[in-house]
Scaffold this motif. Sequence first.
Motif, mmCIF file in Angstrom:
data_model
loop_
_atom_site.group_PDB
_atom_site.id
_atom_site.type_symbol
_atom_site.label_atom_id
_atom_site.label_comp_id
_atom_site.label_asym_id
_atom_site.label_seq_id
_atom_site.Cartn_x
_atom_site.Cartn_y
_atom_site.Cartn_z
ATOM 1 N N LYS A 6 0.886 -1.170 0.000
ATOM 2 C CA LYS A 6 0.000 0.000 0.000
ATOM 3 C C LYS A 6 0.917 1.212 0.000
ATOM 4 O O LYS A 6 1.525 1.524 1.025
ATOM 5 N N SER A 7 1.022 1.845 -1.135
ATOM 6 C CA SER A 7 2.057 2.867 -1.279
ATOM 7 C C SER A 7 1.541 4.262 -0.963
ATOM 8 O O SER A 7 0.513 4.696 -1.479
ATOM 9 N N LYS A 8 2.288 4.957 -0.134
ATOM 10 C CA LYS A 8 1.944 6.363 0.162
ATOM 11 C C LYS A 8 2.797 7.304 -0.708
ATOM 12 O O LYS A 8 2.440 8.445 -0.939
ATOM 13 N N HIS A 9 3.943 6.781 -1.155
ATOM 14 C CA HIS A 9 4.821 7.596 -2.010
ATOM 15 C C HIS A 9 5.203 6.700 -3.187
ATOM 16 O O HIS A 9 6.244 6.021 -3.153
ATOM 17 N N ILE A 10 4.377 6.726 -4.206
ATOM 18 C CA ILE A 10 4.479 5.702 -5.249
ATOM 19 C C ILE A 10 5.841 5.703 -5.955
ATOM 20 O O ILE A 10 6.419 4.644 -6.185
ATOM 21 N N VAL A 11 6.362 6.878 -6.268
ATOM 22 C CA VAL A 11 7.621 6.908 -7.026
ATOM 23 C C VAL A 11 8.758 6.303 -6.196
ATOM 24 O O VAL A 11 9.472 5.406 -6.663
ATOM 25 N N GLN A 12 8.851 6.765 -4.938
ATOM 26 C CA GLN A 12 9.924 6.241 -4.069
ATOM 27 C C GLN A 12 9.739 4.744 -3.832
ATOM 28 O O GLN A 12 10.706 3.992 -3.809
ATOM 29 N N ASP A 13 8.484 4.320 -3.671
ATOM 30 C CA ASP A 13 8.249 2.903 -3.384
ATOM 31 C C ASP A 13 8.566 2.017 -4.596
ATOM 32 O O ASP A 13 9.151 0.949 -4.447
ATOM 33 N N VAL A 14 8.197 2.474 -5.775
ATOM 34 C CA VAL A 14 8.522 1.683 -6.975
ATOM 35 C C VAL A 14 10.045 1.619 -7.120
ATOM 36 O O VAL A 14 10.622 0.561 -7.368
ATOM 37 N N GLU A 15 10.679 2.759 -6.902
ATOM 38 C CA GLU A 15 12.146 2.804 -7.025
ATOM 39 C C GLU A 15 12.809 1.817 -6.052
ATOM 40 O O GLU A 15 13.709 1.060 -6.424
ATOM 41 N N LYS A 16 12.283 1.820 -4.812
ATOM 42 C CA LYS A 16 12.845 0.925 -3.790
ATOM 43 C C LYS A 16 12.703 -0.539 -4.220
ATOM 44 O O LYS A 16 13.644 -1.328 -4.140
ATOM 45 N N VAL A 17 11.512 -0.891 -4.691
ATOM 46 C CA VAL A 17 11.257 -2.278 -5.102
ATOM 47 C C VAL A 17 12.163 -2.648 -6.284
ATOM 48 O O VAL A 17 12.797 -3.702 -6.299
ATOM 49 N N VAL A 18 12.245 -1.738 -7.252
ATOM 50 C CA VAL A 18 13.074 -2.001 -8.439
ATOM 51 C C VAL A 18 14.528 -2.229 -8.033
ATOM 52 O O VAL A 18 15.196 -3.148 -8.522
ATOM 53 N N LYS A 19 15.001 -1.397 -7.098
ATOM 54 C CA LYS A 19 16.411 -1.525 -6.666
ATOM 55 C C LYS A 19 16.647 -2.834 -5.932
ATOM 56 O O LYS A 19 17.757 -3.354 -5.921
ATOM 57 N N ASN A 20 15.587 -3.347 -5.286
ATOM 58 C CA ASN A 20 15.745 -4.597 -4.521
ATOM 59 C C ASN A 20 15.613 -5.864 -5.362
ATOM 60 O O ASN A 20 15.871 -6.949 -4.871
ATOM 61 N N ILE A 21 15.159 -5.697 -6.597
ATOM 62 C CA ILE A 21 15.068 -6.887 -7.466
ATOM 63 C C ILE A 21 16.297 -6.874 -8.370
ATOM 64 O O ILE A 21 16.486 -5.930 -9.156
ATOM 65 N N HIS A 22 17.072 -7.918 -8.256
ATOM 66 C CA HIS A 22 18.280 -7.971 -9.076
ATOM 67 C C HIS A 22 17.874 -8.027 -10.560
ATOM 68 O O HIS A 22 17.060 -8.861 -10.953
ATOM 69 N N HIS A 23 18.418 -7.114 -11.358
ATOM 70 C CA HIS A 23 18.087 -7.148 -12.801
ATOM 71 C C HIS A 23 19.193 -6.455 -13.590
ATOM 72 O O HIS A 23 19.962 -5.669 -13.025
ATOM 73 N N ASP A 24 19.235 -6.771 -14.884
ATOM 74 C CA ASP A 24 20.241 -6.097 -15.707
ATOM 75 C C ASP A 24 19.639 -4.896 -16.442
ATOM 76 O O ASP A 24 20.191 -3.807 -16.440
ATOM 77 N N ARG A 25 18.500 -5.096 -17.062
ATOM 78 C CA ARG A 25 17.867 -3.974 -17.775
ATOM 79 C C ARG A 25 16.441 -3.786 -17.276
ATOM 80 O O ARG A 25 15.768 -4.768 -16.944
ATOM 81 N N LEU A 26 16.015 -2.523 -17.273
ATOM 82 C CA LEU A 26 14.681 -2.205 -16.752
ATOM 83 C C LEU A 26 13.782 -1.702 -17.882
ATOM 84 O O LEU A 26 14.197 -0.869 -18.695
ATOM 85 N N PHE A 27 12.559 -2.213 -17.909
ATOM 86 C CA PHE A 27 11.576 -1.806 -18.926
ATOM 87 C C PHE A 27 10.304 -1.358 -18.224
ATOM 88 O O PHE A 27 9.934 -1.926 -17.185
ATOM 89 N N ILE A 28 9.637 -0.355 -18.804
ATOM 90 C CA ILE A 28 8.330 0.043 -18.265
ATOM 91 C C ILE A 28 7.316 -0.070 -19.401
ATOM 92 O O ILE A 28 7.511 0.526 -20.474
ATOM 93 N N LEU A 29 6.253 -0.833 -19.145
ATOM 94 C CA LEU A 29 5.185 -0.951 -20.140
ATOM 95 C C LEU A 29 4.054 -0.010 -19.750
ATOM 96 O O LEU A 29 3.565 -0.044 -18.615
ATOM 97 N N VAL A 30 3.651 0.827 -20.701
ATOM 98 C CA VAL A 30 2.539 1.764 -20.477
ATOM 99 C C VAL A 30 1.629 1.724 -21.705
ATOM 100 O O VAL A 30 2.040 1.264 -22.773
ATOM 101 N N ASP A 31 0.395 2.206 -21.535
ATOM 102 C CA ASP A 31 -0.404 2.449 -22.733
ATOM 103 C C ASP A 31 -0.397 3.956 -23.004
ATOM 104 O O ASP A 31 0.188 4.719 -22.212
ATOM 105 N N GLU A 32 -1.074 4.357 -24.069
ATOM 106 C CA GLU A 32 -0.969 5.779 -24.431
ATOM 107 C C GLU A 32 -1.489 6.685 -23.313
ATOM 108 O O GLU A 32 -0.979 7.788 -23.120
ATOM 109 N N ASN A 33 -2.498 6.210 -22.575
ATOM 110 C CA ASN A 33 -3.044 7.035 -21.484
ATOM 111 C C ASN A 33 -2.100 7.103 -20.298
ATOM 112 O O ASN A 33 -1.812 8.187 -19.784
#
Length: 351
Positions: A6-33
């Motif tokens: 339950k995120s109160k600060h979505i950008v910081q929380d997504v960043e934290k989660v992303v940093k904690n998952i080991h990965h080589d390249r990061l992709f974001i899928l969005v639609d036009e909206n």
Amino acid sequence: MQQIIKSKHIVQDVEKVVKNIHHDRLFILVDENTNSFCYPLMDSSETLAKAKRIVIPAGDTHKTLENLSSIWKQLTENGATRHSLLVNLGGGMITDMGGFAAATFKRGIACINVPTTLLGAVDAAVGGKTGINFDGYKNEVGAFYSAGFVLISSDFFKTLSLTEILSGYAEMIKHSLIHSQTDWNKLLAFPFDDINYEELNELSFRSVSIKQRIVEKDPYEKDIRKALNLGHTVSHAFESFAIEKNTPVPHGFAVAWGLIAELYLSCRLCDFPKEKLHKTAVFVQHHYGAFPIACDDYERLYEIMTHDKKNEDSAINFTLLSDIGNVKINQNVDKAMIFEALDFYRDSVGV
Ligand code: GLY
């Protein structure tokens, strides 16, 4: 196990989660909206701004093999490996298709879901059902593949129209019906003319936890996860029928209407209390209006129900209730009774 934040600060929380998952390249899928209205938020994070963005057209009609293929292609062209990470930022269409892309690309890459609609947050983003529409059928091809994390932020809810909020809310009503009288009472009393977003956020999170507990018990829908199909046999028929008539309806609205018909079946076949059926039907009629059907449409609606992927053998399979919180799965219902339920639906909503 899928973690729901339950995120109160979505950008910081997504960043934290992303940093904690080991990965080589990061992709974001969005639609036009979500590219126009939600991605700019994420962009303020250096980590997320560096991600390769994949943009696809918005709307469930675009949950297609062509767009899936375009996602695979962009992953390939931008050097994605089995150790890459995909962030799905959007409604149910994005988390369904992004989840399926993640499930299948190089036999599976990690993904996280950031739902931007109430419907996505309380349903599609949670529980690992992924897929695309195919050959005219909704979610015909897919896989069970859980996003490791789902981050839910009410910041996104504030930008939704009342129609979008109501669409998600129908799934919340469904969760309350399969879970508890207290939850159901609370949801039916929510004031839509003066929305308190904090309260909506609390209610939605509670709703997600109901779903999550069921999914944990039965992730592959062999048994109790079928509880989550309450209302959906009739609602899928309404939705498909509406598409055939070129008058598509929001998924949650179809669920709300489907609940009326399926609670009627619950009354007739499982002794579900009549006053609870009537209270739910009045709520639905008041907030969701009506989907117009006539007696002449019953045969077609029935035929659509016979194609429902929840069926076993040739029988149409319903999830019904003997009371709020008391679920009866695998209920076969005959055609005459289904037609009676459609009659009741029409009487209730006045069409
Ligand atoms: N939407 C129902 C489920 O996830 O099982």
